[in-house]
Design a protein around this motif. Sequence first.
Motif, PDB file in Angstrom:
ATOM      1  N   VAL A 113      15.887  47.057  71.126  1.00 36.36           N
ATOM      2  CA  VAL A 113      16.757  48.002  70.872  1.00 36.36           C
ATOM      3  C   VAL A 113      18.404  47.526  71.331  1.00 36.36           C
ATOM      4  O   VAL A 113      19.334  47.883  70.498  1.00 36.36           O
ATOM      5  N   THR A 114      18.547  46.806  72.185  1.00 38.91           N
ATOM      6  CA  THR A 114      19.761  46.254  72.495  1.00 38.91           C
ATOM      7  C   THR A 114      20.333  45.377  71.321  1.00 38.91           C
ATOM      8  O   THR A 114      21.450  45.355  70.937  1.00 38.91           O
ATOM      9  N   ASP A 115      19.541  44.544  70.701  1.00 39.07           N
ATOM     10  CA  ASP A 115      19.726  43.730  69.815  1.00 39.07           C
ATOM     11  C   ASP A 115      20.232  44.389  68.391  1.00 39.07           C
ATOM     12  O   ASP A 115      21.182  44.061  67.678  1.00 39.07           O
ATOM     13  N   GLU A 116      19.329  45.467  68.164  1.00 33.26           N
ATOM     14  CA  GLU A 116      19.607  46.454  67.034  1.00 33.26           C
ATOM     15  C   GLU A 116      21.046  47.130  67.337  1.00 33.26           C
ATOM     16  O   GLU A 116      21.883  47.164  66.223  1.00 33.26           O
ATOM     17  N   LEU A 117      21.312  47.511  68.474  1.00 38.18           N
ATOM     18  CA  LEU A 117      22.604  47.916  68.847  1.00 38.18           C
ATOM     19  C   LEU A 117      23.876  47.070  68.380  1.00 38.18           C
ATOM     20  O   LEU A 117      24.975  47.454  67.834  1.00 38.18           O
ATOM     21  N   ARG A 118      23.524  45.853  68.891  1.00 41.89           N
ATOM     22  CA  ARG A 118      24.469  44.901  68.774  1.00 41.89           C
ATOM     23  C   ARG A 118      24.828  44.554  67.266  1.00 41.89           C
ATOM     24  O   ARG A 118      26.070  44.420  66.762  1.00 41.89           O
ATOM     25  N   ARG A 119      23.702  44.629  66.314  1.00 42.07           N
ATOM     26  CA  ARG A 119      24.018  44.560  65.047  1.00 42.07           C
ATOM     27  C   ARG A 119      24.730  45.699  64.175  1.00 42.07           C
ATOM     28  O   ARG A 119      25.453  45.345  63.440  1.00 42.07           O
ATOM     29  N   LEU A 120      24.370  46.794  64.757  1.00 42.84           N
ATOM     30  CA  LEU A 120      25.160  47.987  64.166  1.00 42.84           C
ATOM     31  C   LEU A 120      26.738  48.003  64.531  1.00 42.84           C
ATOM     32  O   LEU A 120      27.442  48.444  63.741  1.00 42.84           O
ATOM     33  N   ILE A 121      26.756  47.663  65.842  1.00 40.56           N
ATOM     34  CA  ILE A 121      28.280  47.569  66.389  1.00 40.56           C
ATOM     35  C   ILE A 121      29.109  46.577  65.524  1.00 40.56           C
ATOM     36  O   ILE A 121      30.230  46.636  65.103  1.00 40.56           O
TER      37      ILE A 121
END
Length: 569
Positions: A113-121
Amino acid sequence: MQLFRQLLVAPAAIGLLAPLAVVNSPAAHAADLNINSVSDYTDVANSEEQVTSITQFSDVYPTDWAYQALASLIERYGCVAGYPNGTFGGNRAMTRYEAAALLNACLDRITEVTDELRRLIKEFEKELAIIRGRVDGLEARVGELEATQFSTTTKLSGFTNFVAGATKAKGDNFRFEKGGVGARDDYNRSWGAFTFSYDLRLSLKTSFTGKDLLFTRLRAGNMGRTSTWTGGGVLMNTLNTAAPGGNVLGVDRLYYRFPLGSSFTIQAGPLTRNTEMMGYKPSAYAKGGQTVLDFFGGSLGVPGVWNKETGGGFGAIYSNKSNVSKGDPYWTLAANYVADAGEASDGNPTTGGIMTDNSEANFTSQIAYGNKQWGLALGYRYGQCGARFRTATEYAFSESFGTPCSVATGTFIDGDGEEQDILERSGASSNSFSFNAFWRPEDSGWMPSISAGLGKSYLNGNSTWDDFTSKRGMASWMVGLTWTDVLMKSNALGYAVGQPQFVYDDEDFVADGGYAMELWYKFQVADNISVTPSVYWLSRPLGDFTQNYKGDYKSFGVFGGVIQTVFKF
């Protein structure tokens, strides 16, 4: 990041790790550890056949104390597995190996989830920077407004109307007396010039609790009694924007309004208006546009009831709007008392005051039912002698306002030896009734909104007053149409026709009837600027004074053209 992970797996720690104290106790033996069970649990946790719903566990029930925590881990993170036999084993002791397997699975999901948020940001980095800049700009503007505002409780708004136009009389040039100037020529000579006037209003709205309102309005203008637009020449010529004259800024409205419970509102003040205490305006005419004649605008076609009396008074409004669903029709009941401004501040009870025989007071009430799309209303007004009917034919005006409120019943000699009249209150009064209705379509188009009003008034008095009036019954009516978003969005078109207050009797119902009609189109030049050209026609505004001239039917009318430019801020 470690703290973030700990917060996310808190439900697991609370619901599943409590038994560890038992496992680590001296009574625990290495033989208690079932390595095969741990291996089975780990294999299932890492398999693609992950548990997706808590209902897949045959031994977990909604009554279990950790049910919600377990459901959250399964549905939000998908990091909880059971045993091959479809059970969770919630009541058995948990080994360190099982705890490690569970925590590892949950931490892997949190990392995803954290990696996905980083990609979105990173993907929306530019957009987020723009939003951040806008927020910073708004914060700066709010700070500037707070530093420069003149009051934290008061809001100032303004309205300015530039009025340019002229009128011209048409019809027969009859003379009221031998050798006198003809009525048509006399009007054009006195009132036929092109004029340029203004109406300025500055409104101060102050609230101390967020629900109450102290309303103060300052007004100035250059119309007054010498202007065509305030009824000069003929009373029916009055515009809805008619302003005071003299270019003097003065207070023309001052009152306080506050709620009483959830359904009642109370209003009182030394300069309050009866029609502003009705609680509901049963008309859609000129909604989104600009009104022209006062008869169609502020008086709603019923000047006997909606006479816009301003002075010292108070009123109460009941509404059940808060008890019905949004958009549904609701009831409104209002009643108020207003004494004319000149009399309300007069301390002499023989010439004025509040609640005296000489207050020129109005008691006005209305019951209405409807919403923003349609509505019906019944109104009533009791007026003491001198209380105005507002817009009327010249004949009706002379009948109602030309009668004295006090008459001489004898004489006496004063201290200076002068003969003085003994004045007695005539007891004159009026009772007026009104019915208004309106409907407007949900969407703008070829179908206009329709507004209508019908009014009736009766003059009353004692035998002393009877000698000063020959007719007692008066009536009025109007129908108005309004089209919105005509040709362009926010532009509007309107047309209205009706008869202002006129006198009638049983033998000749239209003895005094004079017609009025107007046509206007509003151009929305900018958000706060509009221009409204209009034309109107007043048929026989003199009323019965025209028809009864030497027994012949005579024609006399007034044509008007006005351009109103409105600025709002």
